[in-house]
Design an enzyme around this catalytic site. Structure first.
Site, PDB file in Angstrom:
ATOM      1  N   PRO A 210       0.784  -1.244   0.000  1.00  0.00           N
ATOM      2  CA  PRO A 210       0.000   0.000   0.000  1.00  0.00           C
ATOM      3  C   PRO A 210       0.810   1.284   0.000  1.00  0.00           C
ATOM      4  O   PRO A 210       0.283   2.334  -0.353  1.00  0.00           O
ATOM      5  CB  PRO A 210      -0.807  -0.099   1.304  1.00  0.00           C
ATOM      6  CG  PRO A 210      -0.703  -1.491   1.769  1.00  0.00           C
ATOM      7  CD  PRO A 210       0.553  -2.037   1.210  1.00  0.00           C
ATOM      8  N   PHE A 211       2.084   1.211   0.402  1.00  0.00           N
ATOM      9  CA  PHE A 211       2.882   2.429   0.522  1.00  0.00           C
ATOM     10  C   PHE A 211       4.175   2.311  -0.279  1.00  0.00           C
ATOM     11  O   PHE A 211       5.249   2.701   0.174  1.00  0.00           O
ATOM     12  CB  PHE A 211       3.151   2.749   1.995  1.00  0.00           C
ATOM     13  CG  PHE A 211       1.881   2.940   2.781  1.00  0.00           C
ATOM     14  CD1 PHE A 211       1.173   4.125   2.704  1.00  0.00           C
ATOM     15  CD2 PHE A 211       1.369   1.911   3.555  1.00  0.00           C
ATOM     16  CE1 PHE A 211      -0.021   4.296   3.393  1.00  0.00           C
ATOM     17  CE2 PHE A 211       0.181   2.066   4.257  1.00  0.00           C
ATOM     18  CZ  PHE A 211      -0.513   3.267   4.179  1.00  0.00           C
ATOM     19  N   GLU A 228       3.667  -0.380   5.474  1.00  0.00           N
ATOM     20  CA  GLU A 228       3.323   0.233   6.758  1.00  0.00           C
ATOM     21  C   GLU A 228       3.164   1.745   6.673  1.00  0.00           C
ATOM     22  O   GLU A 228       4.029   2.453   6.169  1.00  0.00           O
ATOM     23  CB  GLU A 228       4.405  -0.096   7.799  1.00  0.00           C
ATOM     24  CG  GLU A 228       4.093   0.437   9.190  1.00  0.00           C
ATOM     25  CD  GLU A 228       5.063  -0.048  10.257  1.00  0.00           C
ATOM     26  OE1 GLU A 228       4.910   0.342  11.418  1.00  0.00           O
ATOM     27  OE2 GLU A 228       5.985  -0.833   9.920  1.00  0.00           O
ATOM     28  N   LYS A 244       3.520  -4.978  13.857  1.00  0.00           N
ATOM     29  CA  LYS A 244       4.347  -5.873  14.658  1.00  0.00           C
ATOM     30  C   LYS A 244       3.708  -7.253  14.569  1.00  0.00           C
ATOM     31  O   LYS A 244       2.631  -7.482  15.094  1.00  0.00           O
ATOM     32  CB  LYS A 244       4.421  -5.422  16.124  1.00  0.00           C
ATOM     33  CG  LYS A 244       5.615  -4.544  16.406  1.00  0.00           C
ATOM     34  CD  LYS A 244       6.920  -5.311  16.310  1.00  0.00           C
ATOM     35  CE  LYS A 244       8.133  -4.380  16.192  1.00  0.00           C
ATOM     36  NZ  LYS A 244       8.453  -4.044  14.809  1.00  0.00           N
TER      37      LYS A 244
END
Length: 428
Positions: A210-211, A228, A244
């Site tokens: 997504p990033f 993240e 995590k």
């Protein structure tokens, strides 16, 4: 004078990829791609910003204040850029003694001449000549170049050296210095050639996240497949989504479901996630309206092409008394990449780790014209300096008193898998 215009794009026309390859010709490029992942805070599918008409490059000292000034001096535009992990030394009384092999600045932001924003079937172009830019991209002939990596990737640590560092960390935990820490190790290659664009395209196809970002400036490249979100601002809401908990994908649907259930039942994974959620909540209180910090979405499993990740979401209402860059400074670097207590964990990481993190564990993103921002955590990312012909990527994982050295070492290799495949190499 720059103006915005919008156009309808054909979903079969590979416009995203054409925009990337078209953008790569410029000296400054920020290509931010969601790879069809979206949530309630997503602002676009893809953002392409090119050709700096002004830029800010950190020169050691008052970086966050200078970035805020740079943003304030250039309103009503997208401003892409990054913060290096080593800015922690400006925020706290910390020091990094490792040799800087990559020579990336502590921060870099630029004002693009042209911005291309893709949302669904529409593309919005801000430029002096939007229609001409649209035609250039739409008619761009896609190329299929080789990655061209000609070197060997070496681990900075042997397996035994990693185990030694791991046990040092657990000794610190046993003494009560820290109770969780993110231990990172570097993989690197020297005197190498690489086609950064082709390498990013391959990495993004192997590990679409997504990033994801392709960032180019001067002779430096950041090729990121980050899953993240570090921190976003939407109107007056702040959002952080620390990761995590990592597990490999199964070979069947049934195996995948079993792996996910095992993660959700793991006391170790839950404990690690809780510790970082608490750290992020504490960080956000410094920028939040009192009693507005919430952690309503905990331990969600998101499945990507290569791995499952355990992700929690923490939100708050931003205080009007804190500037946007102060908000970032108050939470930087991402708690998922440090440990807790945060300052002690960062100090111990500097002592135990064998390489400078540089942009790794920092953050890439953008400030938008409407006052919002969104930044990732720089993980699963290749850093490459073409002038020095030096390539580096790092992986890490959370260590607690319950952690097992062999398992953590294997998790580091699992996280390195996408970058190694993109380069078509194995660790030497």
């Amino acid at each position: 004078m720059r103006v915005e215009d919008n156009f309808v794009i054909d979903s079969t026309n590979n416009f995203h990829q054409k925009a990337l390859q078209w953008a790569a010709q410029f000296d400054e490029v920020a290509y931010l791609h969601s790879n069809a992942h979206s949530d309630q805070w997503s602002a676009f599918d893809c953002l392409v910003a090119v050709k700096a008409k002004a830029h800010y490059c950190a020169t050691n000292g008052d970086t966050f204040q200078e970035v805020q000034k740079f943003i304030s001096n250039h309103p009503n535009t997208y401003i892409p850029g990054f913060f290096s992990y080593d800015l922690k030394n400006e925020i706290e009384d910390l020091k990094t003694n490792h040799v800087d092999q990559l020579d990336f600045p502590l921060a870099y932001f630029f004002i693009p001449t042209t911005v291309v924003k893709i949302i669904g079937s529409k593309v919005y172009i801000t430029a002096e000549n939007p229609a001409e830019i649209y035609q250039e991209i739409d008619q761009y002939l896609l190329k299929s170049d080789l990655v061209g990596f000609d070197g060997k990737v070496q681990a900075r640590w042997s397996k035994e050296e990693y185990f030694h560092a791991f046990h040092k960390m657990q000794e610190h935990i046993s003494r009560g210095d820290i109770y969780e820490v993110n231990l990172c190790q570097e993989f690197y290659a020297e005197n190498v050639s690489l086609n950064p664009l082709a390498a990013f395209e391959k990495l993004n196809s192997i590990s679409p996240t997504p990033f994801a970002s392709f960032f180019k400036f001067q002779d430096k490249f950041i090729l990121s497949a980050s899953p993240e979100r570090f921190l976003a601002k939407r109107n007056n809401e702040l959002i952080s989504q620390p990761i995590k908990g990592t597990a490999k994908r199964g070979s069947t649907v049934e195996e995948d479901q079993q792996i996910v259930q095992t993660m959700l039942n793991s006391k170790k994974e839950i404990a690690e996630n809780v510790m970082i959620v608490d750290l992020v909540r504490n960080d956000l209180t410094r920028s939040a309206v009192p009693k507005s910090v919430k952690a309503d979405r905990l331990f969600e499993i998101q499945s990507f092409k290569l791995v499952h990740q355990m992700i929690s979401t923490i939100t708050c209402e931003k205080s009007d008394e804190v500037s946007d860059v102060e908000v970032i400074k108050n939470t930087f670097p991402a708690g998922s990449m440090t440990g807790a207590p945060k300052i002690a964990a960062m100090r111990i990481c500097d002592q135990v780790e064998a390489a400078q993190r540089s942009v790794y564990a920092g953050s890439i993103g953008y400030f938008s014209p409407n006052g919002d921002f969104d930044f990732n955590v720089v993980i699963r990312t290749i850093l490459y300096n073409t002038k020095k012909r030096h390539l580096s990527f790092q992986t890490g994982g959370a260590i607690t008193i319950q952690a097992n050295a062999k398992d953590e070492y294997q998790e580091c290799l699992l996280k390195a898998n996408g970058m190694l495949k993109a380069l078509n190499v194995q660790i030497d």
